[in-house]
Structures are given as structure tokens and as C-alpha cells.
Design an enzyme around this catalytic site. Structure first.
Site, short mmCIF file in Angstrom:
data_model
loop_
_atom_site.label_atom_id
_atom_site.label_comp_id
_atom_site.label_asym_id
_atom_site.label_seq_id
_atom_site.Cartn_x
_atom_site.Cartn_y
_atom_site.Cartn_z
CG ASP A 53 -1.76 1.55 1.65
OD1 ASP A 53 -1.59 2.18 0.34
OD2 ASP A 53 -1.92 1.17 2.54
CD GLU A 132 35.41 9.83 2.61
OE1 GLU A 132 37.06 9.21 1.85
OE2 GLU A 132 35.61 10.58 3.06
CD GLU A 134 32.41 12.32 9.38
OE1 GLU A 134 33.86 12.47 9.35
OE2 GLU A 134 31.99 13.06 8.99
CD GLU A 189 36.31 11.50 10.87
OE1 GLU A 189 36.72 12.82 11.55
OE2 GLU A 189 36.43 11.26 9.75
CD GLU A 196 35.53 8.38 7.04
OE1 GLU A 196 35.86 8.69 6.08
OE2 GLU A 196 35.01 9.63 7.54
CG HIS A 245 33.46 14.25 2.92
ND1 HIS A 245 34.40 13.94 3.67
CD2 HIS A 245 32.74 14.86 3.27
CE1 HIS A 245 34.54 14.50 4.29
NE2 HIS A 245 33.47 15.31 4.59
NE ARG A 316 42.19 16.54 3.81
CZ ARG A 316 41.30 15.27 4.22
NH1 ARG A 316 40.14 15.15 4.48
NH2 ARG A 316 42.56 14.38 3.28
CD GLU A 333 37.08 14.36 -0.08
OE1 GLU A 333 36.61 13.80 1.04
OE2 GLU A 333 38.20 14.59 -0.41
NE ARG A 335 36.32 18.00 2.15
CZ ARG A 335 36.44 18.51 3.57
NH1 ARG A 335 35.72 19.91 3.29
NH2 ARG A 335 36.49 18.32 4.78
#
Length: 444
Positions: A53, A132, A134, A189, A196, A245, A316, A333, A335
Site C-alpha cells: 500500500d 564516507e 560518519e 573521527e 567513520e 563525503h 580541505r 570529493e 564534502r
């Protein structure tokens, strides 16, 4: 083509003494749903005859159009390493179809498949994704409910005895490996209680399926350790939040379309256009990659989460980083996504953004190699560095006004997603929070 046939699946079930089958799918908000059937119903399920349903599932259909069919994808057959006393439990991940045999427009898995067909039209046979996700581990109280007490004081890459979550994390890894996952890394982490586990990249559908399976395993094993695992983006104030990420690249057969050895950075024009598309649409897909009120508590300066739309091969702080590996491993990547995102929708909008960059040959802005957090607003404006939305409401307005994102999601999913999220925002906006009482109750 499927690796397995219906006969294979029936054989596996018999050999392994499987007693129950979970037919799994994901609703619009990324929550895993399943219809559990006894093994006697497996032939019916494999003939795509299992009905459910749809009106009772978030963002699916109205009551007057509620019958939906589950079409299991045979390659997703997996036996859970934990069983019941009566026998083992297996699962199949399903696509959702209308009674007339057409794919249901609001099925997140189907939406990602549609996006991948667009990529195929442009000559890309697959999108490879290395996620990745976490998560935090919290202690539970005597009723088994989560507390806000983390089970360790560990920091980035810490080892036991500081990291009391290590045994739990090891069990999660062992369970995932039994289920066929190839685990690349597993570590503590930055924040206390935060972990992670990275698994090997796969094609987009498989990666999204794996994220959903991963969440299920993490929560189940944590419970066995008397812990509560949460993928909430920012459960604790003043420490890092949890991201997801997404490393991604496009392939043409065996060849990575993102690699060009003659380029200074090793990036092909395809990679640059794709990246330019990601940057152009980042503000608009944030509502999908960061879909909760809480998501925007993570996207603030000072906690390693990106808040600015920029890219770099070195630092980063920007939204997109280019990891150092080249050749087949060349990738970007992204992030900002967090693990509350529906992985099917999140990968679909990332891919749609990148493909739009490729189709329109969008040119890539220069990289930002200095720390954006230390720049003032003037410097950011000078370098044309935009911010990501700062609230879910702002993100929803951006999503609604973006044609590329609207097309990628389709009318049905977009409408129902925005409706659900507007309600979430309104509930948050009208709630009186403890912070407000602490600030104002005595003062005024």
C-alpha cells in the site's frame, strides 16, 4: 544483465535455510522500508507479484491510487549474518512499479536510474561513487533509549583504550565483510563518539544500496553493544558534525573520463566541466544532500564542514577537494552531503549537476588554495565565493527555482519532498527552544 537468475535465488534460499525474505525499498525521505514475507512467498516475489500500500509511505501516493508493486533486483540478494531461531533472514532491494507495469515516478532508486540513463546518452557507462558516511555512538539508558552521553573520549584516529567504540566498530566491519563489503578504512573521527567506515567505491546504484545496508548494519550491531548509532548530522553542539563525503567519477567502459595525463592537475575537460556543474548547482541541490533542519547546524565555519562554494586540490575548507590519486582513481570529493540524505536522490542530483556542466561546457573557476574560513566577506566576494544555504528554508527556495534539479527529481518527487520539508521547517520555526528560554525568560 543480472548475475543471478530466479532459479539461483530459490536455490540459495533452500541451501542456506532462509526462512524470511525482506523486500526492501527506500521512501522519499531516505528511510528504509521493508515488506517481510515467508520463504514460501519467494517465487511470487521473484515474479514481481508482491503488492504493498503506497499511500502509507511518506511521499508516495494518495489513498485512491495506493497499489504499488515491488520488483526485486536479483543482484541485491544478501543473507543477513544474524538470523532467528527458526532460520536465516535474507533481503532483496526492490524498485517500485505502478500496477500498469511502468516504473513509479516517485521511487528514489528509479530517479537515480533515470539520471544514469542521461549519463549513458552522453557516452558515460557508469558513475563510480565512494561514500564516507560518519556516525556517532551514544550510550543508551535502562530503557534502551539513546542518551547524549558518548561512549569514549577519543579523537581523530585514536585507538583503544580511549576509543571504547572500537569493539563495536570492529564488529560492524566484520559483519559488513561477511555481507560482501570491501572495507577500505575504519577509524575514530574528530569528535568524541564519532566514527567513520569507508567502503570500496562502486557504481552509483550499488553505492546507494550499500549506504542503506550500511546504516542498517551499523544500527543493528550498535544495539547489540548496548549503544545507539545515529546518522543525525549534528547531534552535539560545539564538536564536528557527521558528513558523508562522496568521491565520484565518470567512466567510459574501463576508462576514467576524469583523467588526462597531459593536464597540469591530471584532470580532463570532462572532469572540469563536471566540477563546474557541481559548483553551479551546489546551492540548489543542498536541500537534497543536506535535507534536515539539523543539517545546517553542521554547515558552519570552524568544524571542518564546507560552507563555501569553491574547490581545491590542496586544502580541505572548500566544498570540493581533488584527492591526490590519478589514473583510474582520478575523482572529485564533494564534502557537504550528510548521512541523513536519501543516497539515491543525493547521487541523482550530483550527477544531474555534473552532467549539466558537461552539456553546457561550463568553465571552471580557479581553485581556492587558501583557507576560506580566514577570509573576510570582502575577500570572498572578490573571489566570487558563494556560501551554501544557511537554513533548510533557504535551501528549499533554491531547489524549487532550479530547472536542472527539478527535472532530475521529476515533478512527483519534487512536490512531495518540498511539501514534507516545508512541514518540517514550520514545526522547527514555531517551536520554542530551550536556548530561547535560557536567553530571554529572566532578561525580559
Amino acid at each position: 544483465m543480472s548475475r543471478y537468475t530466479k532459479e539461483d535465488i530459490l536455490g540459495f534460499a533452500k541451501e542456506e535455510n532462509v526462512r524470511y525474505i525482506r523486500l526492501q525499498f527506500t521512501d522519499l525521505l531516505g528511510i528504509i522500508k521493508n515488506v517481510e514475507v515467508p520463504v514460501s512467498q519467494l517465487p511470487k516475489a521473484l515474479d514481481n507479484k508482491m503488492m504493498f500500500d503506497g499511500s502509507s509511505i511518506e511521499g508516495f501516493v494518495r489513498i485512491e491510487e495506493s497499489d504499488m508493486y515491488l520488483y526485486p533486483e536479483l543482484d541485491t540478494w544478501m543473507i543477513f549474518p544474524w538470523g532467528t531461531e527458526e532460520g536465516k533472514v535474507a533481503r532483496l532491494i526492490c524498485d517500485i512499479y505502478n500496477p500498469d507495469g511502468t516504473p513509479f515516478a516517485g521511487d528514489p532508486r528509479g530517479i537515480l536510474k533515470r539520471a544514469l540513463k542521461e549519463a549513458e546518452k552522453l557516452g558515460y557507462t557508469s558513475m563510480n561513487v565512494g561514500p564516507e558516511p560518519e556516525f556517532f555512538l551514544f550510550k543508551t539508558d535502562e530503557n534502551g533509549d539513546p542518551t547524549l552521553e558518548v561512549n569514549d573520549k577519543g579523537g581523530y584516529f585514536d585507538l583503544a583504550p580511549t576509543d571504547l567504540g572500537e569493539n563495536c566498530r570492529r564488529d560492524i566491519v566484520l559483519t559488513l565483510e561477511k555481507m560482501g563489503f570491501e572495507i577500505e578504512a575504519s577509524h575514530h573521527e574528530v569528535a568524541p563518539g564519532q566514527h567513520e567506515i569507508d567502503f570500496k567505491y562502486a557504481n552509483a546504484i550499488e553505492a546507494a544500496d550499500s549506504i542503506q545496508t550500511f546504516k542498517l548494519v551499523v544500527k543493528s550491531i550498535a544495539r547489540q553493544h548496548g549503544l545507539h548509532a545515529t546518522f543525525m548530522p549534528k547531534p552535539l553542539y560545539g564538536v564536528n558534525g557527521s558528513g558523508m563525503h562522496c568521491h565520484q567519477s565518470l567512466f567510459r567502459g574501463e576508462e576514467n573520463a576524469f583523467y588526462d595525463e597531459s593536464d597540469e592537475l591530471g584532470l580532463s575537460d570532462t572532469a572540469k566541466h563536471y566540477l563546474a556543474g557541481i559548483l553551479a548547482h551546489a546551492r540548489s541541490f543542498a536541500a537534497i544532500t543536506n535535507p534536515t533542519v539539523n543539517s545546517y547546524k553542521r554547515l558552519v565555519p570552524g568544524y571542518e564542514a564546507p560552507c563555501y562554494v569553491a574547490w581545491s586540490a590542496k586544502n580541505r575548507s572548500p566544498l570540493v577537494r581533488i584527492p591526490a590519486s590519478r589514473g583510474l582513481s582520478t575523482r572529485i570529493e564533494l564534502r557537504n552531503p550528510d548521512p541523513a540524505a536519501n543516497p539515491y536522490l543525493a547521487l541523482a542530483v550530483m550527477l544531474a549537476a555534473g552532467l549539466d556542466g558537461i552539456k553546457h561546457k561550463l568553465s571552471l573557476v580557479p581553485p581556492t588554495n587558501q583557507n576560506i574560513y580566514t577570509m573576510d566577506e570582502e575577500e570572498r566576494i572578490e573571489k566570487s565565493i558563494e556560501s551554501l544555504p544557511s537554513t533548510l528554508k533557504e535551501a528549499l527556495l533554491e531547489l524549487q527555482s532550479n530547472e536542472v534539479m527539478s527535472q532530475a527529481l521529476g515533478e512527483h518527487a519534487l512536490l512531495h519532498f518540498i511539501e514534507a520539508k516545508e512541514i518540517e521547517w514550520d514545526m522547527f520555526r514555531t517551536q520554542v527552544h530551550p536556548w530561547e528560554r535560557d536567553q530571554y525568560l529572566s532578561l525580559y
